[in-house]
Scaffold this active site. Structure first.
Site, PDB file in Angstrom:
ATOM      1  N   SER A 136      31.948  36.231  32.492  1.00  0.00           N
ATOM      2  CA  SER A 136      31.337  35.965  33.663  1.00  0.00           C
ATOM      3  C   SER A 136      29.807  36.634  33.245  1.00  0.00           C
ATOM      4  O   SER A 136      29.688  37.463  32.443  1.00  0.00           O
ATOM      5  CB  SER A 136      31.836  36.985  34.644  1.00  0.00           C
ATOM      6  OG  SER A 136      31.139  37.067  35.843  1.00  0.00           O
ATOM      7  N   TYR A 149      35.476  45.291  37.276  1.00  0.00           N
ATOM      8  CA  TYR A 149      35.529  43.883  37.017  1.00  0.00           C
ATOM      9  C   TYR A 149      34.344  43.540  36.110  1.00  0.00           C
ATOM     10  O   TYR A 149      34.924  42.744  35.065  1.00  0.00           O
ATOM     11  CB  TYR A 149      35.324  42.968  38.389  1.00  0.00           C
ATOM     12  CG  TYR A 149      35.256  41.557  38.009  1.00  0.00           C
ATOM     13  CD1 TYR A 149      36.405  40.740  37.838  1.00  0.00           C
ATOM     14  CD2 TYR A 149      34.007  40.764  38.078  1.00  0.00           C
ATOM     15  CE1 TYR A 149      36.281  39.415  37.368  1.00  0.00           C
ATOM     16  CE2 TYR A 149      33.930  39.521  37.795  1.00  0.00           C
ATOM     17  CZ  TYR A 149      35.133  38.708  37.584  1.00  0.00           C
ATOM     18  OH  TYR A 149      35.028  37.406  37.410  1.00  0.00           O
TER      19      TYR A 149
END
Length: 257
Positions: A136, A149
């Site tokens: 990501s 995360y």
């Protein structure tokens, strides 16, 4: 015919990867938790592309089920592993409970690491293969995404770069794909309102862009990044950085008082 194993394959990014590899003539091994969705996708792809589609129902946070997938990968016939399965965890680190964080690390870090470990020996032995790790862009901007995360996705980037340096000369290609916000179920499952997130990319666009990077054998593919010079500058700085690391504390850390 080559074979691709794709995790998190029942929907979203994983399902689109399955469709794209099927269209290229790959045999597929699809991994996800939903038997019904896997059966539907397998039937769809078999009918549309006349390819063999195998599936494994597995929760990759379960060690026994993870081992089942690892065993399949170790059989030696997998040409491409797409480590796509993952989850998000909203909220701050202070607010997060230990069980949720443990599960996130198991899915986003432990599972892809062990799956890559299971498939790598056969790839190295035959001198070919590819591992695609979905990360990501938040791995590059953790201050904008509280909690762990972004840290799990930072691991995926570093893991991919380190593994690439290790095995590229042995014929194995490793690609890290860094999406920005993409229209998938991950947001709803995490409790986010996707309508409040700007510049959301469609899943098909994301995967098609990632596959352009795959075909070009990019080490890191960032589909929404328009100015590749920004990434090149970052990578050049990272490459030069170790040359300034000596065996003694830098002068700025020596207390002369």
């Amino acid at each position: 015919m080559p074979t691709a194993l794709i995790t998190g394959a029942s929907a979203g990014i994983g399902a689109v990867y399955a469709r794209r590899f099927a269209s290229r003539g790959y045999k597929l091994v699809l991994v996800a938790r939903s038997l019904e969705k896997l059966e539907d996708l397998a039937a769809e792809l078999g009918a549309a592309y006349a390819v063999s589609v195998e599936y494994i129902v597995a929760d990759l946070t379960n060690s026994d089920q993870l081992q089942t997938v690892s065993q399949r990968l170790s059989e030696g016939d997998i040409d491409v592993l797409v480590n796509n399965a993952g989850a998000a965890l909203l909220g701050t680190f202070e607010e997060a409970d230990a069980t949720s964080m443990e599960r996130l690390v198991a899915l986003n870090v432990t599972a892809p690491t062990l799956l890559a470990s299971a498939v790598l020996p056969s790839m190295v032995k035959r001198g070919s293969g590819a591992i695609v790790n979905l990360g990501s862009v938040v791995s590059l901007m953790p201050q904008y995404f509280p909690g762990i995360y972004s840290a799990t996705k930072s691991y995926m980037l570093t893991f991919s770069q380190g593994l690439s340096a290790e095995v590229a000369g042995k014929g194995v290609y490793v690609q890290a794909v860094l999406p920005a916000a993409t229209r998938t179920e991950i947001w709803e499952k995490a409790g986010a309102d996707l309508s409040q997130i700007p510049n959301v990319m469609e899943v098909d666009d994301l995967v098609d862009a990632a596959l352009v990077g795959f075909d070009r054998r990019e080490a890191v593919t960032i589909p929404p990044l328009a100015d590749v010079g920004l990434w090149d500058t970052l990578e050049q700085a990272r490459a030069v950085f170790p040359s300034g690391l000596g065996g003694s504390p830098a002068a700025r850390y020596i207390n002369h008082s």
